[in-house]
Design a protein around this motif. Structure first.
Motif, PDB file in Angstrom:
ATOM      1  N   ALA A  47       1.090  -1.182   0.209  1.00 29.41           N
ATOM      2  CA  ALA A  47      -0.155  -0.126   0.076  1.00 29.41           C
ATOM      3  C   ALA A  47       0.848   1.289  -0.071  1.00 29.41           C
ATOM      4  O   ALA A  47       1.536   1.544   0.910  1.00 29.41           O
ATOM      5  CB  ALA A  47      -0.791  -0.026   1.244  1.00 29.41           C
ATOM      6  N   ILE A  94       0.525   5.051   0.380  1.00 28.69           N
ATOM      7  CA  ILE A  94      -0.455   6.100   0.670  1.00 28.69           C
ATOM      8  C   ILE A  94       0.409   7.454   0.959  1.00 28.69           C
ATOM      9  O   ILE A  94       1.069   7.783   1.378  1.00 28.69           O
ATOM     10  CB  ILE A  94      -0.658   5.754   2.376  1.00 28.69           C
ATOM     11  CG1 ILE A  94      -1.524   4.136   2.216  1.00 28.69           C
ATOM     12  CG2 ILE A  94      -1.831   6.699   2.696  1.00 28.69           C
ATOM     13  CD1 ILE A  94      -1.349   3.669   3.935  1.00 28.69           C
ATOM     14  N   THR A 109      -0.165  11.303   1.603  1.00 28.79           N
ATOM     15  CA  THR A 109      -1.015  12.017   2.585  1.00 28.79           C
ATOM     16  C   THR A 109      -0.169  13.144   3.086  1.00 28.79           C
ATOM     17  O   THR A 109       1.024  13.292   2.937  1.00 28.79           O
ATOM     18  CB  THR A 109      -1.619  11.099   3.869  1.00 28.79           C
ATOM     19  OG1 THR A 109      -2.281  11.698   4.550  1.00 28.79           O
ATOM     20  CG2 THR A 109      -0.248  10.345   4.233  1.00 28.79           C
ATOM     21  N   LYS A 141      -7.836   1.030   4.246  1.00 26.52           N
ATOM     22  CA  LYS A 141      -8.515   1.992   3.560  1.00 26.52           C
ATOM     23  C   LYS A 141      -9.501   2.941   4.736  1.00 26.52           C
ATOM     24  O   LYS A 141      -9.683   4.049   4.657  1.00 26.52           O
ATOM     25  CB  LYS A 141      -9.648   1.614   2.579  1.00 26.52           C
ATOM     26  CG  LYS A 141      -8.882   0.949   1.398  1.00 26.52           C
ATOM     27  CD  LYS A 141      -9.875   0.572   0.651  1.00 26.52           C
ATOM     28  CE  LYS A 141      -9.138  -0.281  -0.746  1.00 26.52           C
ATOM     29  NZ  LYS A 141     -10.342  -0.933  -1.632  1.00 26.52           N
ATOM     30  N   VAL A 163      -7.158   5.068   6.945  1.00 27.31           N
ATOM     31  CA  VAL A 163      -6.537   6.393   6.166  1.00 27.31           C
ATOM     32  C   VAL A 163      -7.488   7.318   5.888  1.00 27.31           C
ATOM     33  O   VAL A 163      -7.517   8.722   6.219  1.00 27.31           O
ATOM     34  CB  VAL A 163      -6.046   5.898   4.873  1.00 27.31           C
ATOM     35  CG1 VAL A 163      -5.502   6.980   3.860  1.00 27.31           C
ATOM     36  CG2 VAL A 163      -4.931   5.119   5.258  1.00 27.31           C
ATOM     37  N   HIS A 164      -8.814   6.976   5.276  1.00 28.71           N
ATOM     38  CA  HIS A 164      -9.660   7.908   4.996  1.00 28.71           C
ATOM     39  C   HIS A 164     -10.535   8.642   6.132  1.00 28.71           C
ATOM     40  O   HIS A 164     -10.798   9.574   6.058  1.00 28.71           O
ATOM     41  CB  HIS A 164     -10.653   7.271   4.038  1.00 28.71           C
ATOM     42  CG  HIS A 164     -10.269   7.061   2.685  1.00 28.71           C
ATOM     43  ND1 HIS A 164     -10.271   5.855   1.882  1.00 28.71           N
ATOM     44  CD2 HIS A 164      -9.328   7.689   1.796  1.00 28.71           C
ATOM     45  CE1 HIS A 164      -9.816   6.048   0.771  1.00 28.71           C
ATOM     46  NE2 HIS A 164      -9.194   7.027   0.753  1.00 28.71           N
ATOM     47  N   ILE A 175      -4.405   6.182  -2.038  1.00 28.55           N
ATOM     48  CA  ILE A 175      -3.809   4.915  -1.792  1.00 28.55           C
ATOM     49  C   ILE A 175      -3.601   3.977  -3.206  1.00 28.55           C
ATOM     50  O   ILE A 175      -4.614   3.985  -4.086  1.00 28.55           O
ATOM     51  CB  ILE A 175      -4.886   4.200  -0.999  1.00 28.55           C
ATOM     52  CG1 ILE A 175      -5.060   4.843   0.540  1.00 28.55           C
ATOM     53  CG2 ILE A 175      -4.366   2.817  -0.573  1.00 28.55           C
ATOM     54  CD1 ILE A 175      -6.365   4.277   1.294  1.00 28.55           C
ATOM     55  N   SER A 176      -2.550   3.601  -3.438  1.00 27.90           N
ATOM     56  CA  SER A 176      -2.120   2.752  -4.644  1.00 27.90           C
ATOM     57  C   SER A 176      -1.843   1.240  -3.879  1.00 27.90           C
ATOM     58  O   SER A 176      -1.012   1.167  -3.012  1.00 27.90           O
ATOM     59  CB  SER A 176      -1.066   3.159  -5.482  1.00 27.90           C
ATOM     60  OG  SER A 176      -0.561   2.416  -6.445  1.00 27.90           O
TER      61      SER A 176
END
Length: 295
Positions: free
Chosen positions: A216, A218, A220, A268, A271-272, A280-281
């Motif tokens: 992941a 991320i 941010t 997910k 993070v959100h 996010i990849s």
């Protein structure tokens, strides 16, 4: 000479044990399911099965397995390395020897029908591909290869401008087409495609695992809060890398974090909840290797 000795000294006895088992498994898949009903394996193994059918009786499957694969691996030794070549040649000899024992010595009738699946071509294709795929996957996972097509693809794919996967696919497509022309039937080559598909998927699972990890990435502006929350949930917080937005030039951070399939939704959510604008990849990770001090 010193480098060669170092590579030979680095050979692992445990690998030879597993590779011997892999060669035996592969031989069982081919000789108990595919060979009796004239289905074809992929790569050099499939080519050897075809040659066994169209050449004099004394030229057998085990002969062609060694006669074709051995020089191919020697040819690719410079690119692949000595350890890889030794492991591969050893496995092929075990594969050929076990095939010889099953077809010529052991009291197992593999002349016309599979002793386990009878004349059912679909069952033979599925189980032949799966069992031989386990053998091939174990061979790759423990440092070698059981088929010269892997070496040929590395040697020639780039030279002719295609990927290794495309080279393998083209080779097998040509092989099955030739098989159909030679035997004047397309039924067996078409079922052999099922074998190829099942075998390749089995190899992927053995080499990369049934539950692949995910990386992941991320992006941010609240990396500290997110890593703290993930540390609390997973007992692991990832790695933070400083970054700059390409359009906004805003200072950002990238969190590099390894998760399994069951943790993705939780990541997910975390993070959100903290940063709704975070990006996010997710990417597949075939293996995760930890340093000894982290064990």
């Amino acid at each position: 000479m010193l480098k060669i000795k170092e590579q030979l000294n680095g050979l692992n006895p445990l690998n030879f044990i597993v590779l011997a088992v892999a060669g035996i498994i592969n031989a069982f898949g081919v000789t108990l399911f595919l060979f009796p009903v004239k289905l074809y394996d992929s790569g050099v193994s499939g080519l050897s099965m075809l040659l066994d059918q169209i050449t004099p009786a004394f030229l057998t499957l085990p002969f062609f397995l060694v006669a074709i694969n051995f020089p191919v691996f020697l040819l690719g030794m410079k690119k692949q390395g000595i350890a890889f070549t030794v492991y591969s040649v050893f496995t092929i000899f075990i594969y050929a020897l076990t095939s010889f024992l099953i077809t010529n010595v052991l009291p197992i009738d593999v002349e016309f029908v599979s002793p386990l699946a009878g004349e059912d071509l679909l069952l033979c294709a599925i189980f032949g591909g799966a069992v031989s795929g386990v053998g091939s996957g174990l061979t790759i996972r423990f440092g070698g290869a059981i088929d010269g097509i892997d070496v040929l693809s590395v040697m020639f794919a780039k030279k002719i401008g295609i990927s290794i996967g495309s080279f393998n696919m083209i080779f097998n497509a040509v092989l099955y087409t030739v098989c159909g022309i030679v035997i004047h039937s397309w039924i067996l080559p078409l079922y052999s495609i099922v074998t190829y598909f099942i075998g390749s998927k089995t190899v992927d699972y053995i080499v990369e695992g049934f539950d692949r990890s995910k990386c992941a990435m991320i992006v941010t502006v609240k990396a500290e809060e997110i890593t703290a929350a993930m540390q609390n949930s997973f007992s692991s917080s990832g790695t933070i890398v400083k970054a700059t937005g390409g359009y906004s030039h805003e200072e950002k951070e990238i969190i590099y974090f390894i998760v399994n399939s069951f943790q993705i939704n939780k990541v997910k959510q975390i993070v959100h909840e903290i940063d709704a604008s975070a990006f996010i990849s997710l990417h597949d990770v075939s293996d995760v290797i930890k340093s000894p001090e982290n064990h």
